[in-house]
Design an enzyme around this catalytic site. Structure first.
Site, short mmCIF file in Angstrom:
data_model
loop_
_atom_site.label_atom_id
_atom_site.label_comp_id
_atom_site.label_asym_id
_atom_site.label_seq_id
_atom_site.Cartn_x
_atom_site.Cartn_y
_atom_site.Cartn_z
N GLN A 60 0.85 -1.18 0.00
CA GLN A 60 0.00 0.00 0.00
C GLN A 60 0.88 1.21 0.00
O GLN A 60 1.82 1.30 0.78
CB GLN A 60 -0.86 0.00 1.26
CG GLN A 60 -2.33 -0.08 0.94
CD GLN A 60 -3.13 0.12 2.18
OE1 GLN A 60 -2.71 -0.20 3.27
NE2 GLN A 60 -4.30 0.66 2.00
N SER A 61 0.61 2.16 -0.85
CA SER A 61 1.42 3.37 -0.83
C SER A 61 0.97 4.22 0.35
O SER A 61 -0.18 4.16 0.77
CB SER A 61 1.24 4.15 -2.13
OG SER A 61 -0.01 4.78 -2.13
#
Ligand SMILES: [Zn+2]
Length: 429
Positions: free
Chosen positions: A24-25
């Protein structure tokens, strides 16, 4: 899942592993919660439903919670690409798979490798076979849209900050000597001792016109200067320490002491290797400058006058330095030599004598910062000669030959590995 998806999964796929990549960024984490992490683990169940045994589903989650800016965050993605290219993957699982990669170049490369090694891709919407044109087109589109989405999120976030800043309403951490009162307005620090120290610094500079002389005055009078702690258990506390040259410059350059609200005094640019580079902009290019926005220690005119004096003395120093070449001098160890007494990096200075330039290495960084005499200076001619001789000895023809053969051996191994991978791909085809 339709019967179509089951037709794509063949026995050959099931013989190989399933890889569940989780990442996940940090930017998306601003907008979403950890719910998606749960959804990603739920994909595992889909793989089981398609026929993969539990123990053949390998989770790669080393990139979880890493920022996309650093190069280190790609360790997990690199591992995924390696596993797929070695033909070990029957299927790659990911939540909205296009988020697997950091940018669409990486994504298209992964699609290509998946197609070559006949690996499938699974997301919440279904199963894709990148070897099929239609599936690949769709996956490519998803990657492009994911990149665009990230761009929109970032623009929205930054747009909000900029709008607030342009109205002068953005709350930015104030420098020492200023603080927010209970109504949220920026006022002079209620601590009279802090106030007096900042005022003394500005007065001393006005009197002497030199940052160096200001540091010297504080030192001679045994005066300390306050600093606010921004990290750690004592966060927010004010500590008193010796005033430094760079601290004086920071305060004189900061327009907030003149009661002006500023935003966007610097730009951050990402370099090729992924590191961040900060560029300070000239005043004309600042994003926001609102003079008289809050209380201050000096008038805007005085601030500009201080600036002019600093600029002048910097120029005077510059012309003095220009008498000797600043960067292209003949000194062998420019920028490389460390001081044996304090460990600081030494600077070089040249003297012109008998039509030649003679280098001198100086340790003065700490001296300038604290207005102290310099640590030491060493004539450079003898050092340069000794190091030069050592260098010639080390780079003799024999040593060069050894280095070259090592290089060849390394290249040979890389080629060998390439050939092996090529064979593996051929076999997979
Ligand atoms: Zn030193």
């Amino acid at each position: 899942m339709t019967s179509d998806t089951h037709q794509k999964v063949k026995a050959a796929h099931l013989q190989r592993n399933a890889y569940l990549y989780i990442r996940q960024s940090t930017l998306r984490q601003v907008f979403e919660n950890s719910e998606s992490t749960k959804r990603q683990y739920a994909l595992r169940q889909k793989a089981v439903a398609l026929g993969w045994p539990e123990d053949r589903i390998i989770v790669i989650d080393t990139d979880l919670g890493q920022s996309g800016a650093s190069a280190a965050d790609r360790e997990g993605f690199q591992r995924l690409v390696t596993e797929v290219s070695l033909g070990r993957a029957g299927i790659v699982l990911g939540l909205e798979v296009s988020r697997l990669a950091r940018n669409s170049t990486d994504w298209h490369r992964l699609l290509e490798i998946c197609a070559l090694t006949q690996a499938l891709i699974l997301d919440e919407d279904g199963v894709y076979d990148p070897a099929h044109f239609n599936d690949r087109l769709l996956l490519g589109l998803k990657g492009t849209m994911s990149e665009a989405e990230l761009h929109v999120l970032r623009a929205r976030l930054q747009g909000g900050i900029l709008n607030k800043a342009r109205r002068g309403e953005l709350v930015v951490r104030p420098p020492i000597g200023l603080s927010h009162n209970s109504e949220g307005r920026l006022v002079l620090d209620p601590d009279k001792q802090v106030q007096a120290a900042v005022q003394l610094l500005l007065d001393t500079f006005r009197r002497t016109g030199s940052a160096m002389a200001t540091v010297r005055t504080f030192r001679q009078e045994n005066l300390l200067f306050p600093r606010r702690v921004h990290q750690g258990p004592r966060q927010g506390d004010v500590v008193w320490g010796v005033l430094g040259h760079s601290q004086v410059l920071r305060i004189l350059h900061n327009p907030r002491y003149a009661g002006a609200f500023v935003y966007g005094r610097s730009h951050t640019r990402q370099t090729v290797d992924g590191s961040l580079h900060i560029i300070h902009l000239p005043k004309e290019e600042w994003d926001t400058l609102i003079p008289g926005a809050h209380a201050g220690y000096l008038s805007w005119e005085d601030y500009e006058e201080n600036h002019r004096r600093l600029h002048e003395s910097a120029q005077a120093m510059g012309s003095d330095r220009r008498k000797s070449p600043a960067r292209e001098g003949p000194a062998l160890l420019q920028g490389l030599i460390l001081c044996g007494r304090c460990g600081e990096r030494m600077t070089v200075r040249y003297h012109s004598r008998e039509g030649r330039l003679w280098p001198e290495y100086m340790c003065q960084r700490d001296g300038i910062e604290h207005a102290q005499p310099r640590c030491q200076r060493v004539p450079g001619a003898g050092i340069d000669q000794a190091v030069g001789e050592l260098l010639v000895e080390a780079v003799s023809p024999v040593a060069l030959e050894v280095a070259l053969s090592v290089q060849q051996e390394l290249q040979h191994r890389i080629d060998e590995a390439d050939r092996l991978r090529q064979k593996q791909v051929e076999r997979a085809q």
